[in-house]
Enzyme design. Structure first.
Site, PDB file in Angstrom:
ATOM      1  N   HIS A 104      -8.442  51.593  31.771  1.00  0.00           N
ATOM      2  CA  HIS A 104      -7.092  51.108  32.106  1.00  0.00           C
ATOM      3  C   HIS A 104      -6.982  50.944  33.626  1.00  0.00           C
ATOM      4  CE1 HIS A 104      -2.770  50.823  32.513  1.00  0.00           C
ATOM      5  NE2 HIS A 104      -2.734  50.528  31.227  1.00  0.00           N
ATOM      6  N   GLU A 174      -5.277  42.963  29.997  1.00  0.00           N
ATOM      7  CA  GLU A 174      -4.037  43.384  30.666  1.00  0.00           C
ATOM      8  C   GLU A 174      -4.048  42.885  32.109  1.00  0.00           C
ATOM      9  OE1 GLU A 174      -2.052  47.009  28.704  1.00  0.00           O
ATOM     10  OE2 GLU A 174      -3.463  47.777  30.156  1.00  0.00           O
TER      11      GLU A 174
HETATM   12  P1  13P Z   1       3.944  47.991  30.140  1.00  0.00           P
HETATM   13  O1  13P Z   1       4.063  47.543  28.696  1.00  0.00           O
HETATM   14  O2  13P Z   1       4.896  49.064  30.501  1.00  0.00           O
HETATM   15  O3  13P Z   1       3.991  46.812  31.082  1.00  0.00           O
HETATM   16  O4  13P Z   1       2.494  48.639  30.294  1.00  0.00           O
HETATM   17  C1  13P Z   1       1.404  47.949  29.819  1.00  0.00           C
HETATM   18  C2  13P Z   1       0.221  48.837  29.817  1.00  0.00           C
HETATM   19  O5  13P Z   1      -0.279  49.225  30.865  1.00  0.00           O
HETATM   20  C3  13P Z   1      -0.320  49.253  28.509  1.00  0.00           C
HETATM   21  O6  13P Z   1      -1.563  49.850  28.634  1.00  0.00           O
END
Ligand code: 13P
Length: 261
Positions: A104, A174
Site C-alpha cells: 500500500h 490505487e
Molecule cells: P480512500 O477510499 O479513503 O480514498 O482510501 C483508499 C485506500 O487507500 C484503500 O486502500
C-alpha cells in the site's frame, strides 16, 4: 480467482476500539450473507481480526457466507523467531485470514521498497493466501511517464515470480493522488489503466494472464460512485478506505455493486 466481484475494505488504523470494530463486522457479515455476485473482504487492524472474523469451522474455514478476512500487512520473515514487532504470514493464515494487502502506498511511504514488497508478497503466497498487491502512480503527467512508473513497480514487485504463483495475485490499482481525495478517478480512466496493467501482466507471464489477472480499483470509492467504477471501469472489484469504516456506506456499496450483476 472467482469471477465474482470483490469488495475489499481496508480499515487502515480504524476504528479506535474493539467494540466499534465488532459492530462494523457484525453489520458487514449480515449484509454479505445476502450477496449473489459479490464477495466482501474486511481488513481490520491486527488486534481486531479474530474478533471480527466469522467462526472457524472444524475444517479451518470461516463460516460467514461471502465474508472474508484480510490483513493489512504480513512480515517478510517467513519463520517464527526473534523478530520483535513482526507478524508472520503463517500466523495470519492460522487465524483464518485469506487476503493480505501488500505494498500500500502508505506503507511504501513509510519505507517499504519494491524489494520489501516482493518479500512480503512471497511470504503471503507461500502460505497459500491471496496477496492484494497495491500499485499506483503519484501523479499523472501529460507525456505518460506514469505508465512506465506503473510498469516498473509491477515488475519489481512480482516480475520474478513463476506464472503459477502470479496467478494468485490480485492487483489493486490505487493512484496515490486519488487516495483520501474528494473524488475518485474517472471510470473511463480506470478502464484504460486496467487495460495497461493487463498488458504488463501479459508481457510478464503470458497472454492468458493478461486476461485472467484480477484487478481492483482503489481511491475515494463511495457507495455512490462504486457501481459506475465497476460497470464502466470494468474492474473486478474495489479496494475501499474511508467508506469501509462507514457502516451504512459500506453496506450500501455491497448492495449496489451486487446489483451491477
Ligand atoms: P480512500 O477510499 O479513503 O480514498 O482510501 C483508499 C485506500 O487507500 C484503500 O486502500
Amino acid at each position: 480467482m472467482t469471477h465474482k466481484k470483490l469488495i475489499v475494505g481496508n480499515w487502515k488504523m480504524n476504528p479506535a476500539t474493539l467494540a466499534e470494530a465488532k459492530t462494523l463486522a457484525r453489520k458487514f457479515k449480515k449484509a454479505a450473507a445476502k450477496l449473489v455476485h459479490t464477495e466482501a473482504v474486511i481488513c481490520p487492524p491486527l488486534p481486531f481480526i479474530t474478533s471480527c472474523a466469522g467462526r472457524l469451522t472444524s475444517s479451518g474455514k470461516l463460516n460467514a457466507p461471502h465474508f472474508h478476512m484480510g490483513a493489512q500487512v504480513a512480515s517478510t520473515q517467513e519463520e517464527s523467531g526473534p523478530h520483535t514487532g513482526e507478524v508472520g504470514a503463517h500466523m495470519l493464515r492460522d487465524i483464518g485470514v485469506e487476503f493480505v494487502i501488500i505494498g500500500h502506498s502508505e506503507q511504501r511511504k513509510r519505507g517499504d521498497t519494491d524489494l520489501v514488497v516482493a518479500a512480503r508478497l512471497k511470504a503471503v503466497l507461500d502460505q497459500g493466501m491471496t496477496p492484494i498487491l497495491c500499485v499506483g502512480e503519484s501523479v499523472r503527467d501529460e507525456s505518460g511517464a506514469y505508465l512506465d512508473a506503473l510498469k516498473n513497480q509491477i515488475k519489481a514487485s512480482c516480475g520474478d515470480l513463476l506464472k503459477k504463483s502470479a496467478k494468485s495475485i490480485i492487483v489493486a490499482y490505487e493512484p496515490i493522488w486519488a487516495i483520501g481525495a474528494a473524488e475518485a478517478m474517472k471510470p473511463e480512466d480506470v478502464y484504460e489503466t486496467s487495460l495497461f496493467i493487463k498488458k504488463v501482466f501479459a508481457d510478464l507471464f503470458g497472454a492468458d494472464m493478461g486476461l485472467k489477472v484480477t484487478i481492483l480499483y482503489g481511491g475515494s470509492v463511495t457507495y455512490r460512485n462504486a457501481p459506475d467504477i465497476i460497470a464502466v471501469g470494468k474492474v473486478d472489484g474495489l479496494l475501499v478506505g474511508r467508506e469501509s469504516v462507514n457502516a451504512p456506506g459500506f453496506v450500501e456499496m455491497l448492495k449496489a455493486v451486487d446489483l451491477v450483476g
